[in-house]
Design a protein around this motif. Structure first.
Motif, PDB file in Angstrom:
ATOM      1  N   ARG A  31     -19.281  32.422 -17.435  1.00 29.64           N
ATOM      2  CA  ARG A  31     -18.264  33.222 -18.103  1.00 29.64           C
ATOM      3  C   ARG A  31     -17.346  33.898 -17.085  1.00 29.64           C
ATOM      4  N   LEU A  32     -16.410  33.121 -16.562  1.00 31.76           N
ATOM      5  CA  LEU A  32     -15.330  33.655 -15.738  1.00 31.76           C
ATOM      6  C   LEU A  32     -14.046  33.006 -16.207  1.00 31.76           C
ATOM      7  N   ASP A  33     -12.926  33.743 -16.096  1.00 34.98           N
ATOM      8  CA  ASP A  33     -11.631  33.217 -16.510  1.00 34.98           C
ATOM      9  C   ASP A  33     -10.514  33.851 -15.685  1.00 34.98           C
ATOM     10  N   PRO A  34     -10.311  33.346 -14.455  1.00 29.02           N
ATOM     11  CA  PRO A  34      -9.315  33.971 -13.577  1.00 29.02           C
ATOM     12  C   PRO A  34      -7.879  33.853 -14.089  1.00 29.02           C
ATOM     13  N   LEU A  35      -7.617  33.007 -15.072  1.00 26.51           N
ATOM     14  CA  LEU A  35      -6.264  32.897 -15.599  1.00 26.51           C
ATOM     15  C   LEU A  35      -6.018  33.942 -16.683  1.00 26.51           C
ATOM     16  N   VAL A  36      -6.847  33.942 -17.710  1.00 24.54           N
ATOM     17  CA  VAL A  36      -6.620  34.822 -18.864  1.00 24.54           C
ATOM     18  C   VAL A  36      -7.229  36.208 -18.646  1.00 24.54           C
ATOM     19  N   ALA A  37      -8.333  36.278 -17.918  1.00 27.65           N
ATOM     20  CA  ALA A  37      -9.028  37.556 -17.736  1.00 27.65           C
ATOM     21  C   ALA A  37      -9.390  37.766 -16.269  1.00 27.65           C
ATOM     22  N   PRO A  38      -8.357  37.831 -15.373  1.00 32.48           N
ATOM     23  CA  PRO A  38      -8.678  37.998 -13.953  1.00 32.48           C
ATOM     24  C   PRO A  38      -9.412  39.306 -13.709  1.00 32.48           C
ATOM     25  N   GLY A  39     -10.402  39.260 -12.837  1.00 36.11           N
ATOM     26  CA  GLY A  39     -11.128  40.477 -12.474  1.00 36.11           C
ATOM     27  C   GLY A  39     -12.248  40.837 -13.425  1.00 36.11           C
ATOM     28  N   GLN A  40     -12.334  40.164 -14.541  1.00 36.28           N
ATOM     29  CA  GLN A  40     -13.315  40.546 -15.566  1.00 36.28           C
ATOM     30  C   GLN A  40     -14.602  39.742 -15.403  1.00 36.28           C
ATOM     31  N   ILE A  41     -15.695  40.451 -15.059  1.00 35.37           N
ATOM     32  CA  ILE A  41     -17.014  39.803 -14.962  1.00 35.37           C
ATOM     33  C   ILE A  41     -17.939  40.431 -15.982  1.00 35.37           C
ATOM     34  N   PRO A  42     -18.467  39.789 -16.981  1.00 37.87           N
ATOM     35  CA  PRO A  42     -18.107  38.426 -17.352  1.00 37.87           C
ATOM     36  C   PRO A  42     -16.890  38.410 -18.268  1.00 37.87           C
ATOM     37  N   SER A  43     -16.252  37.242 -18.396  1.00 40.12           N
ATOM     38  CA  SER A  43     -15.187  37.081 -19.397  1.00 40.12           C
ATOM     39  C   SER A  43     -15.843  36.916 -20.762  1.00 40.12           C
ATOM     40  N   THR A  44     -15.039  36.879 -21.808  1.00 37.24           N
ATOM     41  CA  THR A  44     -15.610  36.914 -23.162  1.00 37.24           C
ATOM     42  C   THR A  44     -16.468  35.703 -23.495  1.00 37.24           C
ATOM     43  N   HIS A  45     -16.006  34.499 -23.072  1.00 39.24           N
ATOM     44  CA  HIS A  45     -16.776  33.315 -23.497  1.00 39.24           C
ATOM     45  C   HIS A  45     -17.025  32.344 -22.362  1.00 39.24           C
ATOM     46  N   LEU A  46     -17.948  31.444 -22.626  1.00 36.48           N
ATOM     47  CA  LEU A  46     -18.435  30.520 -21.597  1.00 36.48           C
ATOM     48  C   LEU A  46     -17.447  29.376 -21.357  1.00 36.48           C
ATOM     49  N   HIS A  47     -17.276  29.025 -20.083  1.00 41.72           N
ATOM     50  CA  HIS A  47     -16.426  27.897 -19.688  1.00 41.72           C
ATOM     51  C   HIS A  47     -17.213  26.887 -18.877  1.00 41.72           C
ATOM     52  N   GLN A  48     -16.710  25.656 -18.877  1.00 42.66           N
ATOM     53  CA  GLN A  48     -17.179  24.653 -17.915  1.00 42.66           C
ATOM     54  C   GLN A  48     -15.984  24.365 -17.028  1.00 42.66           C
ATOM     55  N   ILE A  49     -16.221  24.471 -15.725  1.00 43.36           N
ATOM     56  CA  ILE A  49     -15.126  24.474 -14.753  1.00 43.36           C
ATOM     57  C   ILE A  49     -15.324  23.334 -13.757  1.00 43.36           C
ATOM     58  N   VAL A  50     -14.236  22.688 -13.394  1.00 40.42           N
ATOM     59  CA  VAL A  50     -14.285  21.638 -12.368  1.00 40.42           C
ATOM     60  C   VAL A  50     -13.196  21.905 -11.335  1.00 40.42           C
ATOM     61  N   GLY A  51     -13.303  21.218 -10.183  1.00 42.76           N
ATOM     62  CA  GLY A  51     -12.255  21.295  -9.166  1.00 42.76           C
ATOM     63  C   GLY A  51     -12.712  21.980  -7.891  1.00 42.76           C
ATOM     64  N   GLY A  52     -11.803  22.697  -7.246  1.00 40.15           N
ATOM     65  CA  GLY A  52     -12.065  23.282  -5.934  1.00 40.15           C
ATOM     66  C   GLY A  52     -13.021  24.459  -5.992  1.00 40.15           C
ATOM     67  N   ASN A  53     -13.753  24.665  -4.896  1.00 40.75           N
ATOM     68  CA  ASN A  53     -14.750  25.738  -4.881  1.00 40.75           C
ATOM     69  C   ASN A  53     -14.168  27.091  -4.478  1.00 40.75           C
ATOM     70  N   ALA A  54     -12.833  27.227  -4.504  1.00 37.47           N
ATOM     71  CA  ALA A  54     -12.237  28.556  -4.356  1.00 37.47           C
ATOM     72  C   ALA A  54     -12.169  29.260  -5.709  1.00 37.47           C
ATOM     73  N   PHE A  55     -12.628  28.595  -6.759  1.00 32.18           N
ATOM     74  CA  PHE A  55     -12.655  29.205  -8.093  1.00 32.18           C
ATOM     75  C   PHE A  55     -13.361  30.554  -8.016  1.00 32.18           C
ATOM     76  N   ASN A  56     -12.744  31.577  -8.614  1.00 32.20           N
ATOM     77  CA  ASN A  56     -13.311  32.919  -8.498  1.00 32.20           C
ATOM     78  C   ASN A  56     -12.837  33.773  -9.661  1.00 32.20           C
ATOM     79  N   VAL A  57     -13.403  34.961  -9.769  1.00 29.80           N
ATOM     80  CA  VAL A  57     -13.066  35.853 -10.879  1.00 29.80           C
ATOM     81  C   VAL A  57     -11.597  36.267 -10.822  1.00 29.80           C
TER      82      VAL A  57
END
Ligand SMILES: *[C@@H]1O[C@H](CO)[C@@H](O)[C@H](O)[C@H]1NC(C)=O
Ligand SMILES: *[C@@H]1O[C@H](CO)[C@@H](O)[C@H](O)[C@H]1NC(C)=O
Ligand SMILES: *[C@@H]1O[C@H](CO)[C@@H](O)[C@H](O)[C@H]1NC(C)=O
Length: 341
Positions: A31-57
């Motif tokens: 549950r992280l969403d740096p686009l819609v809810a940056p900085g929010q740990i956890p974001s409201t709902h669960l995601h499945q994420i792919v791509g680069g490992n710089a993905f962050n809150v």
């Protein structure tokens, strides 16, 4: 319409096109969403994420250069450190508990994840000759409305669809709601993003207004971009195949005849399908690919690629610690399930 077999097998090697179709393995489910809810740990709902490992809150383009910060990517193009993510599908059992639906990788060797496309022209146009402008560093976008619960709510999103898959090659019909009957192979969720850019803004408050659909029809029907959003970008398409086959026993389905799948944000209809894109290709690697003659699953002279072992090794540990794999008494984050309004 059935896809050409060649396409399904990913061996379009005789065709010269700059349509990119590639797999990205799972980076992390959390549950992280740096686009819609940056900085929010956890974001409201669960995601499945792919791509680069710089993905962050938080992934603020002002302070972060994604291709510099990422050290690996779960995608087959090794210079693509973008992040692509969607919500997660759950099966809701008769006893009210939820079980995460696994995913199927369409390209063998990869682990789950998303099949990503960048197109210059319609999917079946094997010339792919039209000019598109690749996304710029800092670009990101969103498509869909998680609160949509009716066909009218999603009418403005032209191509957010599902395919009830009889087999791995099934691509039609497409519906805007969840399939109502069991699908032998699984359910494909498709998200096609708008393709016309305002030419100025890398993002916008709702992460959508800097982009537009063509004036009418779709990207695939070659309609022009509107004057407000004149820059023609690639058609980005996510395909996610949910392996619902292990939940196909009708005896486990709701007694009222409805279907049992719900999105992690509590949507029991499917109309709330949405997807997130944060651009992170290195330098002008994407533009070069779009300008180049290149086959599906390209490696061209200009494209660096990696095998599935390297893709699968690029994973993140979830920052949000919670059970997402057991039989859960509620959706992660306690999202209530809602149906048609
Ligand atoms: C996420 O951001 C935090 C805070 O800036 C940082 O300490 C951490 O290393 C980052 N994680 C990744 C995977 O980049
Ligand atoms: C609920 O139903 C599922 C599917 O039949 C089963 O696996 C699970 O153990 C059940 N949970 C409870 C608490 O009964
Ligand atoms: C789309 O709009 C253009 C320009 O307004 C028009 O010429 C064309 O006929 C329209 N196409 C469709 C399919 O409505």
């Amino acid at each position: 319409m059935q896809w050409p077999t060649l396409f399904v097998l990913g061996v379009l090697s005789t065709l010269s096109t700059a349509l990119l179709r590639f797999q990205c393995s799972q980076l992390v489910v959390q549950r992280l969403d740096p686009l819609v809810a940056p900085g929010q740990i956890p974001s409201t709902h669960l995601h499945q994420i792919v791509g680069g490992n710089a993905f962050n809150v938080t992934m603020d383009p002002k302070t972060m250069d994604i291709p510099t910060q990422a050290t690996c990517t779960s995608c087959s193009f090794s210079e693509d450190f973008s992040n692509y993510w969607t919500a997660v599908l759950f099966f809701k059992a008769r006893n009210g508990t939820f079980k995460r639906v696994p995913q199927i990788a369409q390209i063998s060797g990869a682990t789950a994840g998303i099949t990503v496309y960048y197109m210059q022209d319609a999917l079946y146009d094997t010339k792919q000759a039209s000019k598109v402008t690749a996304f710029k560093p800092g670009f990101r976008m969103f498509v869909g409305d998680p609160t949509a619960r009716s066909k009218a709510d999603v009418a403005k999103f032209r191509q957010l669809t599902y395919t009830c898959m009889a087999n791995a090659g099934s691509r039609s019909p497409e519906t805007s709601e969840f399939p109502s009957t069991p699908c032998a192979y699984g359910i494909m969720a498709n998200a096609r993003f708008p393709t016309c850019w305002d030419g100025v803004n890398l993002d916008s408050p709702n992460h959508m207004d800097h982009m537009s659909y063509p004036v009418n029809g779709t990207f695939e029907s070659q309609a022009p971009c509107p004057d407000t959003h004149p820059v023609r970008m690639p058609q980005v398409l996510f395909e996610v195949v949910w392996d619902t086959s292990k939940f196909n026993n009708k005896a486990d389905w709701p007694t009222d005849g409805t279907q049992p799948f719900v999105w992690s944000f509590g949507d029991g209809t499917g109309y709330g399908n949405h997807a997130d894109y944060v651009f992170g290709w290195k330098g002008d690697a994407l533009q070069k690919l779009m300008d180049d003659a290149c086959v599906v699953n390209c490696p061209t002279a200009n494209a660096k690629t990696q095998g599935s072992a390297a893709m699968n090794k690029c994973v993140q540990t979830a920052q949000v610690k919670e059970d997402v794999d057991g039989w859960l008494t509620e959706l992660p984050g306690g999202m209530p399930v809602t149906y048609s309004k």
